[in-house]
Write a protein that holds these residues in place. Structure first.
Motif, PDB file in Angstrom:
ATOM      1  N   GLN A 134      31.852  27.964  51.557  1.00 35.29           N
ATOM      2  CA  GLN A 134      32.588  27.232  50.483  1.00 35.29           C
ATOM      3  C   GLN A 134      33.876  27.671  50.320  1.00 35.29           C
ATOM      4  OE1 GLN A 134      29.826  26.936  46.954  1.00 35.29           O
ATOM      5  NE2 GLN A 134      28.953  25.388  47.723  1.00 35.29           N
ATOM      6  N   GLY A 135      34.925  26.927  50.014  1.00 38.62           N
ATOM      7  CA  GLY A 135      36.199  27.411  49.637  1.00 38.62           C
ATOM      8  C   GLY A 135      36.448  27.886  48.269  1.00 38.62           C
ATOM      9  N   VAL A 136      37.798  28.292  48.025  1.00 37.93           N
ATOM     10  CA  VAL A 136      37.985  28.905  46.805  1.00 37.93           C
ATOM     11  C   VAL A 136      38.128  27.802  45.569  1.00 37.93           C
ATOM     12  CG1 VAL A 136      39.829  30.067  45.533  1.00 37.93           C
ATOM     13  CG2 VAL A 136      39.431  30.696  48.018  1.00 37.93           C
ATOM     14  N   GLY A 137      37.307  28.216  44.643  1.00 35.78           N
ATOM     15  CA  GLY A 137      37.165  27.248  43.621  1.00 35.78           C
ATOM     16  C   GLY A 137      36.190  26.254  43.613  1.00 35.78           C
ATOM     17  N   VAL A 138      35.381  26.188  44.758  1.00 34.79           N
ATOM     18  CA  VAL A 138      34.338  25.209  44.922  1.00 34.79           C
ATOM     19  C   VAL A 138      32.840  25.950  44.509  1.00 34.79           C
ATOM     20  CG1 VAL A 138      32.987  23.955  46.376  1.00 34.79           C
ATOM     21  CG2 VAL A 138      35.407  24.409  46.653  1.00 34.79           C
ATOM     22  N   GLY A 139      32.155  25.269  43.603  1.00 37.58           N
ATOM     23  CA  GLY A 139      30.930  25.674  43.007  1.00 37.58           C
ATOM     24  C   GLY A 139      31.105  26.596  42.041  1.00 37.58           C
ATOM     25  N   HIS A 161      40.678  26.636  35.519  1.00 35.43           N
ATOM     26  CA  HIS A 161      40.462  28.005  35.615  1.00 35.43           C
ATOM     27  C   HIS A 161      41.068  29.137  34.909  1.00 35.43           C
ATOM     28  CE1 HIS A 161      38.643  26.774  39.431  1.00 35.43           C
ATOM     29  NE2 HIS A 161      39.993  25.964  39.789  1.00 35.43           N
ATOM     30  N   HIS A 162      40.506  30.074  34.562  1.00 33.43           N
ATOM     31  CA  HIS A 162      41.148  30.963  33.500  1.00 33.43           C
ATOM     32  C   HIS A 162      41.450  32.417  34.455  1.00 33.43           C
ATOM     33  CE1 HIS A 162      40.381  34.682  30.853  1.00 33.43           C
ATOM     34  NE2 HIS A 162      41.128  34.158  30.264  1.00 33.43           N
ATOM     35  N   GLN A 213      41.073  36.726  42.988  1.00 33.06           N
ATOM     36  CA  GLN A 213      40.084  36.711  43.949  1.00 33.06           C
ATOM     37  C   GLN A 213      38.826  35.862  43.322  1.00 33.06           C
ATOM     38  OE1 GLN A 213      38.448  40.544  44.993  1.00 33.06           O
ATOM     39  NE2 GLN A 213      36.700  39.649  46.250  1.00 33.06           N
ATOM     40  N   TRP A 214      38.379  35.045  43.992  1.00 37.14           N
ATOM     41  CA  TRP A 214      37.362  34.235  43.571  1.00 37.14           C
ATOM     42  C   TRP A 214      36.053  34.983  43.727  1.00 37.14           C
ATOM     43  CZ3 TRP A 214      36.819  30.154  40.621  1.00 37.14           C
ATOM     44  CH2 TRP A 214      35.586  29.313  40.881  1.00 37.14           C
ATOM     45  N   LYS A 215      35.233  34.735  42.541  1.00 37.47           N
ATOM     46  CA  LYS A 215      34.039  35.364  42.571  1.00 37.47           C
ATOM     47  C   LYS A 215      32.963  34.482  42.271  1.00 37.47           C
ATOM     48  CE  LYS A 215      30.869  38.925  42.101  1.00 37.47           C
ATOM     49  NZ  LYS A 215      30.612  39.617  43.290  1.00 37.47           N
ATOM     50  N   ARG A 216      32.055  34.151  43.031  1.00 33.89           N
ATOM     51  CA  ARG A 216      30.854  33.300  42.829  1.00 33.89           C
ATOM     52  C   ARG A 216      30.098  33.823  42.046  1.00 33.89           C
ATOM     53  NH1 ARG A 216      33.152  32.808  47.658  1.00 33.89           N
ATOM     54  NH2 ARG A 216      33.631  30.768  48.407  1.00 33.89           N
ATOM     55  N   ASP A 217      29.215  33.150  41.030  1.00 33.57           N
ATOM     56  CA  ASP A 217      28.290  33.545  40.220  1.00 33.57           C
ATOM     57  C   ASP A 217      26.989  33.656  41.097  1.00 33.57           C
ATOM     58  OD1 ASP A 217      29.724  33.029  38.427  1.00 33.57           O
ATOM     59  OD2 ASP A 217      28.905  30.835  37.847  1.00 33.57           O
ATOM     60  N   GLY A 255      31.767  29.889  39.628  1.00 32.25           N
ATOM     61  CA  GLY A 255      32.352  30.817  39.831  1.00 32.25           C
ATOM     62  C   GLY A 255      33.566  31.214  38.827  1.00 32.25           C
ATOM     63  N   ARG A 256      34.219  32.303  39.236  1.00 33.26           N
ATOM     64  CA  ARG A 256      35.551  32.396  38.239  1.00 33.26           C
ATOM     65  C   ARG A 256      36.401  33.312  39.079  1.00 33.26           C
ATOM     66  NH1 ARG A 256      31.472  36.079  37.346  1.00 33.26           N
ATOM     67  NH2 ARG A 256      31.795  37.991  36.991  1.00 33.26           N
TER      68      ARG A 256
END
Length: 256
Positions: A148-153, A41-42, A82-86, A155-156
């Motif tokens: 889905q949880g944080v960091g799954v799938g 992760h970045h 904050q986790w942002k899904r594509d 996203g960034r």
């Protein structure tokens, strides 16, 4: 081995110079993966890389009577992320999400006894779970909460943004649920079945309306013209590097 900035000797090539590390805005970690930037992760704040994020309580250093919530932070700079899904589907406003939850909760707890008796006689004892399960499915279809949880799938991580108004969602849920209970106990008992069917029909209509709204919103988003960046436009309009502005390609013709 030595530090490239201050020329102090180092024991190995992956060691961090402690003197230079104190001068950085965001001190680097002693972990080689984080220092070399090979994490999964970045972080957009410090441009570092990490594999596992940390959590903290917000607001920080709050009084004992102030409620706090868990927030994701970068392990390098401790910035709130904050986790942002594509591919994030269109979400209903916070108020409508609260109304949907309140209706689901109120309808599930005010099921008419005749409905329970009919379901038990026709479908069996286990059929009593079908109506609450159907209400939960309708809620998930209308609101589309992320499972889905944080960091799954795909996203960034992005910098933490202001979340939708949670107070509006809570108050809307309480008001809609209270309206169902008050209407259930205020009307005569012989009209309970008709009122429950009306509430159930209202919830089903809201579910269909939410699905149609999301469909047209996503379709309108895909039909919007894409904005061309100036950098890409200038790059596409620039002449080919093979020829200068004063030299044009000459055509090669064979012998007549």
């Amino acid at each position: 081995m030595h530090c490239e900035q201050c020329r102090r000797p180092l024991q190995h090539s992956q060691e961090i110079c402690q003197a230079c590390n104190q001068e950085l805005s965001y001190p680097a970690s002693s972990n080689s993966n984080k220092a070399l930037g090979v994490g999964r992760h970045h972080c957009p704040a410090c441009n570092g890389f990490f594999d596992h994020w940390t959590t903290t309580l917000l607001p920080r250093n709050a009084r004992w009577y102030t409620p706090q919530g868990q927030a994701i932070t970068c392990p390098l700079c401790e910035e709130v992320l904050q986790w942002k899904r594509d591919a994030e589907p269109e979400q209903l406003p916070a108020g409508f999400q609260g109304i949907a939850f309140g209706l689901m909760w109120g309808i599930a707890y005010t099921i008419h006894p005749h409905v329970r008796l009919w379901a038990t006689e026709q479908l069996g004892k286990w059929s009593l779970l079908l109506i609450p399960l159907l209400l939960i499915v309708m809620f998930f279809v209308a609101v589309r909460p992320s499972v889905q949880g944080v960091g799954v799938g795909p996203g960034r991580f992005i910098l933490a943004q202001v979340q939708p108004n949670r107070k509006a969602k809570i108050w809307a849920g309480l008001l809609s649920g209270t309206a169902v209970f008050v209407g259930h106990w205020a009307v005569p008992q012989d009209t309970w079945l008709s009122l429950w069917c009306a509430w159930f029909g209202l919830g089903a209509s809201g579910c269909v309306a939410a699905v149609l709204w999301r469909h047209f919103a996503e379709r309108r988003k895909h039909l919007q013209p894409q904005v061309i960046q100036p950098s890409s436009l200038s790059a596409s309009c620039s002449p080919s590097p093979r020829y200068s502005s004063h030299q044009q390609p000459t055509s090669r013709s064979g012998p007549v």
